[in-house]
Write a protein that holds these residues in place. Structure first.
Motif, PDB file in Angstrom:
ATOM      1  N   LYS A   1       0.844  -1.180   0.000  1.00 48.26           N
ATOM      2  CA  LYS A   1       0.000   0.000   0.000  1.00 48.26           C
ATOM      3  C   LYS A   1       0.888   1.241   0.000  1.00 48.26           C
ATOM      4  O   LYS A   1       1.983   1.221   0.572  1.00 48.26           O
ATOM      5  N   VAL A   2       0.392   2.307  -0.614  1.00 50.95           N
ATOM      6  CA  VAL A   2       1.183   3.538  -0.669  1.00 50.95           C
ATOM      7  C   VAL A   2       1.511   4.018   0.737  1.00 50.95           C
ATOM      8  O   VAL A   2       2.629   4.476   1.012  1.00 50.95           O
ATOM      9  N   GLU A   3       0.558   3.892   1.635  1.00 52.97           N
ATOM     10  CA  GLU A   3       0.768   4.370   3.004  1.00 52.97           C
ATOM     11  C   GLU A   3       1.742   3.491   3.795  1.00 52.97           C
ATOM     12  O   GLU A   3       2.115   3.837   4.929  1.00 52.97           O
ATOM     13  N   ASP A   4       2.168   2.366   3.232  1.00 60.08           N
ATOM     14  CA  ASP A   4       3.164   1.504   3.878  1.00 60.08           C
ATOM     15  C   ASP A   4       4.554   1.674   3.271  1.00 60.08           C
ATOM     16  O   ASP A   4       5.472   0.898   3.561  1.00 60.08           O
ATOM     17  N   ILE A   5       4.716   2.684   2.426  1.00 63.11           N
ATOM     18  CA  ILE A   5       6.001   2.937   1.768  1.00 63.11           C
ATOM     19  C   ILE A   5       6.716   4.094   2.460  1.00 63.11           C
ATOM     20  O   ILE A   5       6.112   5.127   2.745  1.00 63.11           O
TER      21      ILE A   5
ATOM     22  N   SER B   1       4.076   7.061   3.431  1.00 60.99           N
ATOM     23  CA  SER B   1       4.095   7.104   4.891  1.00 60.99           C
ATOM     24  C   SER B   1       4.998   8.186   5.450  1.00 60.99           C
ATOM     25  O   SER B   1       4.589   8.988   6.300  1.00 60.99           O
ATOM     26  N   SER B   2       6.267   8.233   4.997  1.00 61.07           N
ATOM     27  CA  SER B   2       7.215   9.195   5.543  1.00 61.07           C
ATOM     28  C   SER B   2       8.433   9.304   4.640  1.00 61.07           C
ATOM     29  O   SER B   2       8.615   8.512   3.706  1.00 61.07           O
ATOM     30  N   LEU B   3       9.270  10.287   4.950  1.00 60.21           N
ATOM     31  CA  LEU B   3      10.447  10.575   4.142  1.00 60.21           C
ATOM     32  C   LEU B   3      11.653  10.770   5.050  1.00 60.21           C
ATOM     33  O   LEU B   3      11.580  11.489   6.046  1.00 60.21           O
ATOM     34  N   VAL B   4      12.764  10.106   4.689  1.00 58.30           N
ATOM     35  CA  VAL B   4      14.017  10.267   5.422  1.00 58.30           C
ATOM     36  C   VAL B   4      15.065  10.815   4.452  1.00 58.30           C
ATOM     37  O   VAL B   4      15.354  10.193   3.429  1.00 58.30           O
TER      38      VAL B   4
ATOM     39  N   GLY C   1       3.556  15.007   4.846  1.00 53.18           N
ATOM     40  CA  GLY C   1       3.808  13.916   5.769  1.00 53.18           C
ATOM     41  C   GLY C   1       5.036  14.152   6.636  1.00 53.18           C
ATOM     42  O   GLY C   1       5.731  15.154   6.509  1.00 53.18           O
ATOM     43  N   PRO C   2       5.328  13.193   7.536  1.00 54.49           N
ATOM     44  CA  PRO C   2       6.488  13.319   8.427  1.00 54.49           C
ATOM     45  C   PRO C   2       7.809  13.212   7.668  1.00 54.49           C
ATOM     46  O   PRO C   2       7.952  12.388   6.767  1.00 54.49           O
TER      47      PRO C   2
END
Length: 310
Positions: free
Chosen positions: A179-183, A206-209, A254-255
């Protein structure tokens, strides 16, 4: 999407349109276009000769030949020790993008259900790159090589980079069934461009590092080029090498985790005495005037030991 803020390539995904005001243009004036033609030709030659190779040294065949044994060893390790699955993806521009996928969903841990998509640096390859960090942490991992790097074809211009990133995300969603939200997007250095493009284009990610990345290429390019070439360098970067990470990042809600180590070697564009560096003798951050520095500059100055880890 706001169609006024994006432009479509003949063979590519949308990219943010450069700000015409910053390029010193005056619209569609015919005389201005004629007078600027020599500069455009020189800029094109610069970008397609030494410019692209300076920006992405990993695309230079001589370097690849020198490290090929190490790349093959790293690839074999991913296949044998981690049961990695290699795949070649066809981007919309015809480039073949070499990828590797390590599936941890069978571990039944929460981290294994998350997919970390790794975006390497300008001389990085998934075979020996940053994929090891999320793998050691127990996440499912998808690594890929820039166009023109090792098993990937093409050349790493921004449009080709975004095209590659798009097919990698599509592969993760439609073939690997995440799922996109699990990436989670994880980028090292210049990989921040494709990672921020992905989060801008797929805001449900989900988020970005961003690890040791930068905000915009122009201040860094001006730092290493002669002062009297400022206008030409700026125009060339905006036309052909527009890595506008901060502009793309601002479109993601997003975070975001920004990582900077006290011993990182970063090209500084800030004069001595004006840095928020945690070790002023060792490292300073790039481009104090951009949106990224303006929003997150003090976060970048926090020593690594004081970062709150998830």
């Amino acid at each position: 999407k706001d169609h006024r803020s994006v432009k479509l390539s003949k063979a590519g995904v949308p990219l943010l349109k450069p700000d015409l005001k910053s390029r010193g243009t005056t619209g569609n004036n015919l005389v201005t276009q004629i007078l600027s033609l020599p500069g455009q030709i020189i800029g094109y030659l610069m970008a397609h000769s030494f410019g692209r190779r300076m920006l992405y040294p990993g695309s230079v065949s001589l370097l690849q030949k020198a490290i090929m044994p190490m790349l093959l060893q790293g690839q074999a390790r991913l296949m044998e020790e981690y049961q990695g699955k290699r795949a070649k993806l066809l981007a919309c521009d015809g480039n073949q993008i070499d990828t590797v996928f390590v599936d941890r969903r069978a571990s039944e841990t929460e981290r294994g259900k998350k997919l970390v998509v790794c975006c390497e640096g300008n001389a990085g390859f998934y075979e020996v790159g940053c994929v090891s960090t999320p793998m050691e942490a127990g996440y499912s991992v998808l690594g890929w090589n820039h166009p023109g790097f090792a098993g990937s074809t093409g050349v790493p211009f921004p449009q080709n980079e975004a095209n590659a990133m798009d097919v990698v995300v599509q592969y993760a969603i439609h073939r690997l069934n995440f799922k996109v939200e699990d990436i989670i997007m994880y980028a090292w250095s210049i990989g921040g461009f494709t990672a921020t493009w992905a989060t801008m284009t797929y805001p449900e990610i989900s988020s970005l590092v961003l690890d040791a990345s930068f905000d915009d290429l122009i201040p860094l390019a001006l730092k290493v080029m002669p002062e009297n070439c400022k206008g030409l360098v700026t125009r060339t970067v905006r036309d052909y090498l527009n890595l506008n990470n901060a502009e793309q990042l601002c479109k993601y809600q997003g975070p975001v985790l920004l990582i900077r180590r006290t011993k990182d070697e970063i090209i500084t564009t800030i004069r001595a005495g004006h840095s928020l560096s945690c070790d002023a003798n060792t490292v300073e951050s790039a481009n104090g005037s951009s949106a990224l520095w303006g929003s997150y500059g003090r976060t970048l100055a926090v020593p690594r030991g004081q970062l709150d880890r998830p």
